[in-house]
Scaffold this motif. Structure first.
Motif, short mmCIF file in Angstrom:
data_model
loop_
_atom_site.label_atom_id
_atom_site.label_comp_id
_atom_site.label_asym_id
_atom_site.label_seq_id
_atom_site.Cartn_x
_atom_site.Cartn_y
_atom_site.Cartn_z
N TYR A 181 0.80 -1.21 0.00
CA TYR A 181 0.00 0.00 0.00
C TYR A 181 0.84 1.27 0.00
O TYR A 181 0.35 2.34 -0.20
CB TYR A 181 -0.97 -0.02 1.18
CG TYR A 181 -1.85 -1.25 1.15
CD1 TYR A 181 -2.46 -1.63 -0.04
CD2 TYR A 181 -2.07 -2.03 2.27
CE1 TYR A 181 -3.27 -2.75 -0.11
CE2 TYR A 181 -2.87 -3.15 2.21
CZ TYR A 181 -3.47 -3.52 1.02
OH TYR A 181 -4.26 -4.62 0.95
N SER A 193 1.39 6.43 -2.45
CA SER A 193 0.51 5.40 -1.89
C SER A 193 -0.20 4.69 -3.03
O SER A 193 -0.38 5.25 -4.12
CB SER A 193 -0.52 6.04 -0.96
OG SER A 193 -1.45 6.77 -1.69
N LEU A 194 -0.58 3.45 -2.80
CA LEU A 194 -1.31 2.70 -3.82
C LEU A 194 -2.60 3.42 -4.17
O LEU A 194 -3.05 3.41 -5.31
CB LEU A 194 -1.60 1.28 -3.30
CG LEU A 194 -2.34 0.36 -4.26
CD1 LEU A 194 -1.60 0.20 -5.57
CD2 LEU A 194 -2.57 -1.00 -3.63
N ASP A 253 9.27 14.83 -0.52
CA ASP A 253 9.72 15.14 0.83
C ASP A 253 9.32 13.98 1.76
O ASP A 253 8.36 14.06 2.52
CB ASP A 253 9.06 16.44 1.27
CG ASP A 253 9.47 16.84 2.66
OD1 ASP A 253 10.53 16.38 3.12
OD2 ASP A 253 8.72 17.60 3.30
N VAL A 254 10.07 12.88 1.68
CA VAL A 254 9.70 11.65 2.39
C VAL A 254 10.21 11.67 3.83
O VAL A 254 11.33 12.08 4.07
CB VAL A 254 10.31 10.42 1.68
CG1 VAL A 254 9.73 9.14 2.26
CG2 VAL A 254 10.08 10.48 0.20
N ILE A 255 9.38 11.23 4.75
CA ILE A 255 9.84 11.01 6.12
C ILE A 255 10.53 9.65 6.15
O ILE A 255 9.92 8.64 5.83
CB ILE A 255 8.66 10.98 7.11
CG1 ILE A 255 7.90 12.30 7.05
CG2 ILE A 255 9.15 10.70 8.53
CD1 ILE A 255 6.59 12.27 7.82
N VAL A 260 6.03 6.88 13.33
CA VAL A 260 4.90 6.19 12.69
C VAL A 260 3.59 6.66 13.32
O VAL A 260 2.61 6.93 12.63
CB VAL A 260 5.05 4.66 12.81
CG1 VAL A 260 3.78 3.95 12.37
CG2 VAL A 260 6.23 4.18 11.97
N ARG A 294 3.13 9.51 15.07
CA ARG A 294 2.93 10.95 14.90
C ARG A 294 2.36 11.29 13.53
O ARG A 294 1.47 12.10 13.40
CB ARG A 294 4.26 11.66 15.09
CG ARG A 294 4.21 13.17 14.89
CD ARG A 294 5.56 13.81 15.17
NE ARG A 294 5.55 15.22 14.81
CZ ARG A 294 5.14 16.18 15.60
NH1 ARG A 294 4.71 15.86 16.81
NH2 ARG A 294 5.14 17.44 15.21
N TYR A 295 2.90 10.67 12.49
CA TYR A 295 2.47 11.00 11.14
C TYR A 295 1.48 10.00 10.57
O TYR A 295 1.24 9.99 9.36
CB TYR A 295 3.70 11.15 10.23
CG TYR A 295 4.59 12.29 10.64
CD1 TYR A 295 4.16 13.61 10.49
CD2 TYR A 295 5.83 12.07 11.21
CE1 TYR A 295 4.97 14.67 10.88
CE2 TYR A 295 6.65 13.12 11.60
CZ TYR A 295 6.20 14.42 11.44
OH TYR A 295 7.00 15.46 11.84
N ASP A 296 0.92 9.12 11.43
CA ASP A 296 -0.10 8.16 10.98
C ASP A 296 0.34 7.40 9.74
O ASP A 296 -0.40 7.30 8.75
CB ASP A 296 -1.43 8.87 10.69
CG ASP A 296 -2.06 9.42 11.95
OD1 ASP A 296 -1.65 9.00 13.05
OD2 ASP A 296 -2.95 10.27 11.84
N MET A 297 1.56 6.87 9.76
CA MET A 297 2.08 6.21 8.57
C MET A 297 1.77 4.71 8.59
O MET A 297 1.66 4.09 9.63
CB MET A 297 3.61 6.37 8.53
CG MET A 297 4.04 7.82 8.45
SD MET A 297 5.77 7.99 8.95
CE MET A 297 6.53 7.95 7.34
N LEU A 298 1.64 4.14 7.37
CA LEU A 298 1.47 2.70 7.23
C LEU A 298 2.81 2.00 7.41
O LEU A 298 2.89 0.88 7.88
CB LEU A 298 0.95 2.37 5.84
CG LEU A 298 -0.55 2.32 5.66
CD1 LEU A 298 -0.88 2.06 4.21
CD2 LEU A 298 -1.13 1.22 6.54
#
Lengths: 457, 457
Positions: free
Chosen positions: A176, A192-193, A212-214, A229, A231-235
């Motif tokens: 994803y 993102s997919l 601008d990738v974290i 993960v 904090r930024y609600d990342m998958l």
């Protein structure tokens, strides 16, 4: 861990089926059990019942892929037992089916000879990947990342990327979040997919991707990874090496496991317990003793300072034995208020809510709050002072209460910052430590005030 | 919360741009700031600086969708301030762009008149959805779920479902897990987007979907929801009502927030601090005082039992003042050992590692560990007993140490189970409570042993 009632039922059915060698029953039951549940049953069989043969028989009934999946949920100890009971060939096939992060974790637990044998029988690329993943230090991003991510070469179109996702889907940990890699293997961007699905098929991924990738360096502390993960609600968060090349990803579920582990560790530290390798119901008794005894004995010696304080004031005590009645109360209250302050700071620092820079501002607040708390508690205890020892004793007790609570709270607040300053984990500023230090100081404060007031009268 | 240095720099730039009304600078900076970071800067401006006008100006520079996104990251207090400064029309547009769960949370914070006005201006379906989501009790699955999920009617083919995903993508909270709904609105199965992507376009979703879905009832406790998501590594868990109809989903990031909140709450409870609505650096001083004072004053009165115990043994103390030296040490050690045992149990129960059924087994283990700990500590302290008060006092101190540590550990272990039994949160079995109870019992144990041995000699 105790199995839930439902899982106990499942376990009974499984044991019965194995005993009767009833393949039909097994074929009916096993597919219904989720890996997380099945592994819990196996864990209990292997650990509490010591029944490894049944565990092996049950695992043999599973298709290879599920076997690898279930294995990944077990504790390291049981994984090793199972691995040792497997032939090299079978173990190799199972390892191949495991996620790359779990594979590396299990591999690291095997003995050196077995490692050698397995490595020699692997394909070159697989071997390199495993050796690399197994080499990262415990507790770093590298040690929890997986290399099963979807990499899209820079320059692809949306429909080409979509095809790549379909091809990689069976092996990838997540499909994803896609990572766009430039010609040098550097992480150029992410997509993102979802974005890919709604894009025009002929568009270039390079035009769509977020540049601008974290990301985190491979030696970043795992708790920091978990924090990002969340904090930024990342998958998933990409992990890069020192040349900015993408080497892996940490997925949200692994980040959540780390966060839970860290919270448990801080909890235990907060009560002066060393880090346990496993749940409290499973860890060996000897290990539980060792993790608890060090601090307890240290605190015994720290507590002797309180005794020394009391010895110094022997005359005051002999003159007015009623003072002893209030001793547990006063030092206990100071310890409680201090432990509260320390807990608030330690947890605030762990969740990133409190920084070292906030110290000044928080000190002012704590002075106000602790002053108010001390006064309230002094008022609560003063009448009892009058009853037990008269007005003079009541005055001593009330004044001591305010001073000790104020002192204890400030100490409890400062200790985590000081420990952080000298490079220790603030969670070590545990309640028992704070309490013991305040106990000793409380004794001195109490009897100093008592001596001054009672001999002055 | 203190801003990181980087965010402080961003804040300065933003303030400068607003002051100079430099739209160009703002247009360049704002898109680069992530919602989680930007909201933190706004939070500090609104709370610490009290500068709501600047916050409103900055928000005005954002496109509506981002504004809604940033708003969702702010604390409730600041959200309400901003909502009150907005016209009804603007607020309606912003609410429309927010995720359905965050929309309901903000809506619940508005005053009744405003709610009425807003509801009247909404479309019927939107109004129903909002009223429904806003009606669930705090702390339940319903209160943290979102209704922005992808529902696929039973009977669709893979390619039809794919089309539906593309259509729903812009509004859905996640498109990676799809929910298949039968004609009665009941949850019939689930399918991951990954499975859909690799499937034959003409296949039926009903043939592909997993029918044995893990779901939670709408009134399930939110911590239980978080535990399920973590246990089964889910992207989202579906929430169903009493007729098994799908009413929403809880996504992994919201589950992670709940888990962190719960850990912090347990931490604070463990040190007898009430639940704070916000980080310790932001919560008002008065509220901090209230959350701490109740327990402290209760503990003051509990501590008076220790005093009563001491008063009862006044004669023994007067005869041998050296006994007082060891009082803080003995009751402190019992409290420390008990707090350790309580912490291990409380955390074990919170993570699901320890169940009420394990009680018997764990009691046996704790007896062994505590006995060993008590003996070790008695050996450590005996020489000092000889030095300070002679052999008889040393014997009293050593025997008291073993008894008190054993008693304290068992009490610390049992209290969480007992509280759980009577329906309380075991985390309330906090260290201060355990310590205080052990203090009082420790006094009695110590002086009883002392009276028996010293008067016997």
């Amino acid at each position: 861990m105790a199995l839930s009632e439902q899982l106990q039922e499942h376990k009974k059915t499984l044991l019965l089926a194995i005993e009767k060698d009833d393949r039909e029953l097994l074929d009916q039951w096993l597919p219904e059990l989720r890996a997380a549940d099945f592994s819990e049953i196996l864990e209990e069989m292997a650990e509490d019942d010591g029944d490894l043969p049944t565990v092996m028989k049950l695992l043999d009934c599973l298709p290879l892929e599920r076997r690898a999946n279930v294995l990944g949920y077990l504790t390291g100890e049981v994984q090793v037992d199972i691995a040792e009971a497997m032939s090299d060939e079978l173990l190799l096939s199972v390892l191949e089916e495991m996620g790359s992060d779990e594979r590396a974790d299990l591999f690291n637990l095997l003995d050196e000879d077995r490692k050698e044998v397995l490595l020699r029988r692997m394909a070159r690329q697989e071997r390199e990947d495993l050796k690399r993943l197994a080499s990262y230090e415990e507790g770093t991003a590298g040690s929890i990342m997986t290399s099963d991510y979807v990499a899209i070469p820079s320059g692809m179109t949306v429909s080409q990327a979509m095809m790549r996702v379909r091809q990689t889907a069976p092996d990838a940990e997540t499909v994803y979040q896609l990572y766009i890699i430039d010609r040098d293997g550097k992480l150029a961007g992410t997509l993102s997919l979802r974005q890919l699905m709604v894009a025009r098929p002929g568009a270039q991924v390079d035009d769509l991707m977020i540049k601008d990738v974290i990301s985190v360096p491979v030696d970043e502390a795992q708790e920091e990874v978990a924090r990002l993960v969340a904090r930024y609600d990342m998958l998933a968060v990409p992990v890069i090496d020192h040349d900015e090349r993408l080497v892996g990803i940490v997925t949200h579920d692994d980040a959540m496991d780390v966060a839970e582990e860290e919270a448990t560790e801080d909890f235990h530290k907060g009560m002066s317990i060393g880090q346990l390798e496993d749940g409290v119901s499973r860890v060996p008794i000897w290990s539980l003793y060792r993790k608890r005894v060090t601090w307890l004995v240290l605190l015994v010696f720290a507590n002797l300072f309180s005794g020394a304080g009391i010895a110094y004031f022997e005359d005051t005590i002999a003159a007015q034995v009623a003072l002893v009645f209030f001793l547990p109360l006063l030092i206990g209250s100071g310890g409680n208020a201090g432990a509260q302050a320390a807990t608030l700071m330690v947890r605030g620092m762990a969740t990133g809510d409190v920084g070292v820079k906030d110290w000044g501002k928080l000190l002012g607040r704590e002075l106000l709050v602790a002053g108010a708390l001390g006064l309230t508690m002094a008022l609560a205890v003063a009448p009892i002072g009058v009853m037990r020892g008269g007005e003079a004793v009541a005055m001593v007790v009330a004044m001591s209460m305010v001073t000790i609570v104020l002192f204890g709270s400030l100490l409890g607040m400062c200790l985590p910052f000081v420990l952080n300053r000298v490079g220790w984990d603030p969670a070590t500023a545990s309640a028992p430590l704070v309490t013991t230090v305040i106990d000793a100081c409380g004794v001195v404060i109490y009897f100093t005030i008592a001596t001054a007031i009672l001999t002055g009268l």
